[in-house]
Motif scaffolding. Structure first.
Motif, PDB file in Angstrom:
ATOM      1  N   ALA A   1       0.831  -1.205   0.000  1.00 25.74           N
ATOM      2  CA  ALA A   1       0.000   0.000   0.000  1.00 25.74           C
ATOM      3  C   ALA A   1       0.868   1.259   0.000  1.00 25.74           C
ATOM      4  O   ALA A   1       0.571   2.219  -0.716  1.00 25.74           O
ATOM      5  N   ALA A   2       1.942   1.232   0.782  1.00 25.20           N
ATOM      6  CA  ALA A   2       2.839   2.393   0.824  1.00 25.20           C
ATOM      7  C   ALA A   2       3.508   2.602  -0.530  1.00 25.20           C
ATOM      8  O   ALA A   2       3.596   3.742  -1.010  1.00 25.20           O
TER       9      ALA A   2
ATOM     10  N   SER B   1       1.239   8.944  -5.974  1.00 27.45           N
ATOM     11  CA  SER B   1       1.030  10.175  -5.203  1.00 27.45           C
ATOM     12  C   SER B   1      -0.432  10.284  -4.775  1.00 27.45           C
ATOM     13  O   SER B   1      -1.087  11.313  -4.950  1.00 27.45           O
ATOM     14  N   ASP B   2      -0.918   9.190  -4.217  1.00 25.78           N
ATOM     15  CA  ASP B   2      -2.328   9.078  -3.847  1.00 25.78           C
ATOM     16  C   ASP B   2      -2.428   8.303  -2.541  1.00 25.78           C
ATOM     17  O   ASP B   2      -1.816   7.247  -2.399  1.00 25.78           O
ATOM     18  N   LEU B   3      -3.197   8.799  -1.599  1.00 28.90           N
ATOM     19  CA  LEU B   3      -3.338   8.133  -0.313  1.00 28.90           C
ATOM     20  C   LEU B   3      -4.363   7.006  -0.321  1.00 28.90           C
ATOM     21  O   LEU B   3      -4.471   6.256   0.656  1.00 28.90           O
ATOM     22  N   ALA B   4      -5.109   6.841  -1.397  1.00 30.25           N
ATOM     23  CA  ALA B   4      -6.182   5.841  -1.441  1.00 30.25           C
ATOM     24  C   ALA B   4      -5.698   4.423  -1.089  1.00 30.25           C
ATOM     25  O   ALA B   4      -6.367   3.728  -0.309  1.00 30.25           O
TER      26      ALA B   4
ATOM     27  N   LEU C   1      -3.294   3.481   0.893  1.00 28.98           N
ATOM     28  CA  LEU C   1      -3.075   3.425   2.342  1.00 28.98           C
ATOM     29  C   LEU C   1      -4.395   3.503   3.101  1.00 28.98           C
ATOM     30  O   LEU C   1      -4.574   2.823   4.115  1.00 28.98           O
ATOM     31  N   GLU C   2      -5.328   4.294   2.602  1.00 27.21           N
ATOM     32  CA  GLU C   2      -6.640   4.381   3.249  1.00 27.21           C
ATOM     33  C   GLU C   2      -7.366   3.038   3.184  1.00 27.21           C
ATOM     34  O   GLU C   2      -7.989   2.619   4.167  1.00 27.21           O
ATOM     35  N   ARG C   3      -7.275   2.345   2.044  1.00 27.29           N
ATOM     36  CA  ARG C   3      -7.893   1.018   1.921  1.00 27.29           C
ATOM     37  C   ARG C   3      -7.235   0.025   2.877  1.00 27.29           C
ATOM     38  O   ARG C   3      -7.901  -0.783   3.514  1.00 27.29           O
ATOM     39  N   PHE C   4      -5.903   0.088   2.975  1.00 25.66           N
ATOM     40  CA  PHE C   4      -5.166  -0.783   3.892  1.00 25.66           C
ATOM     41  C   PHE C   4      -5.629  -0.558   5.332  1.00 25.66           C
ATOM     42  O   PHE C   4      -5.915  -1.515   6.062  1.00 25.66           O
ATOM     43  N   ILE C   5      -5.717   0.693   5.743  1.00 29.35           N
ATOM     44  CA  ILE C   5      -6.129   1.016   7.115  1.00 29.35           C
ATOM     45  C   ILE C   5      -7.536   0.514   7.378  1.00 29.35           C
ATOM     46  O   ILE C   5      -7.807  -0.094   8.421  1.00 29.35           O
ATOM     47  N   ALA C   6      -8.442   0.726   6.431  1.00 21.87           N
ATOM     48  CA  ALA C   6      -9.826   0.270   6.609  1.00 21.87           C
ATOM     49  C   ALA C   6      -9.883  -1.253   6.709  1.00 21.87           C
ATOM     50  O   ALA C   6     -10.577  -1.800   7.574  1.00 21.87           O
ATOM     51  N   GLN C   7      -9.158  -1.940   5.834  1.00 19.88           N
ATOM     52  CA  GLN C   7      -9.168  -3.410   5.839  1.00 19.88           C
ATOM     53  C   GLN C   7      -8.683  -3.950   7.177  1.00 19.88           C
ATOM     54  O   GLN C   7      -9.293  -4.860   7.749  1.00 19.88           O
TER      55      GLN C   7
END
Length: 92
Positions: free
Chosen positions: A18-19, A26-29, A31-37
């Motif tokens: 994800a990182a 250049s998009d946080l999406a 990492l955001e999906r990883f955190i949610a999962q």
């Protein structure tokens, strides 16, 4: 505790992926999906009864016939939907 430690390699691998994806795009999406999962995973694991039910349905999906796999997918979906709602995450 052992089951949680068993998840550590997957956690680390998925975080690295994800990182990397976030850096490349250049998009946080990613990492955001990883955190949610992983928030959903932790939410389920913190409830022994729900975690046991989740594992039961995962096993049923892998070892059952097509009808059992459909029932398992439906049950797993409900557990995931409940976790998303409890964490105030967008629906899957």
């Amino acid at each position: 505790m052992g089951q949680h430690l068993a998840a550590l390699p997957a956690f680390t691998r998925e975080l690295d992926q994800a990182a990397d994806q976030s850096r490349q795009a250049s998009d946080l999406a990613p990492l955001e999906r990883f955190i949610a999962q992983w928030a959903v995973y932790v939410h389920i694991q913190r409830q022994p009864k729900v975690a046991k039910e989740f594992r039961h349905w995962e096993d049923a999906a892998e070892t059952g016939d097509a009808a059992q796999a459909r029932r398992a997918a439906s049950a797993i979906g409900k557990i995931l939907d409940n976790a998303h709602a409890a964490l105030r995450l967008p629906p899957r």
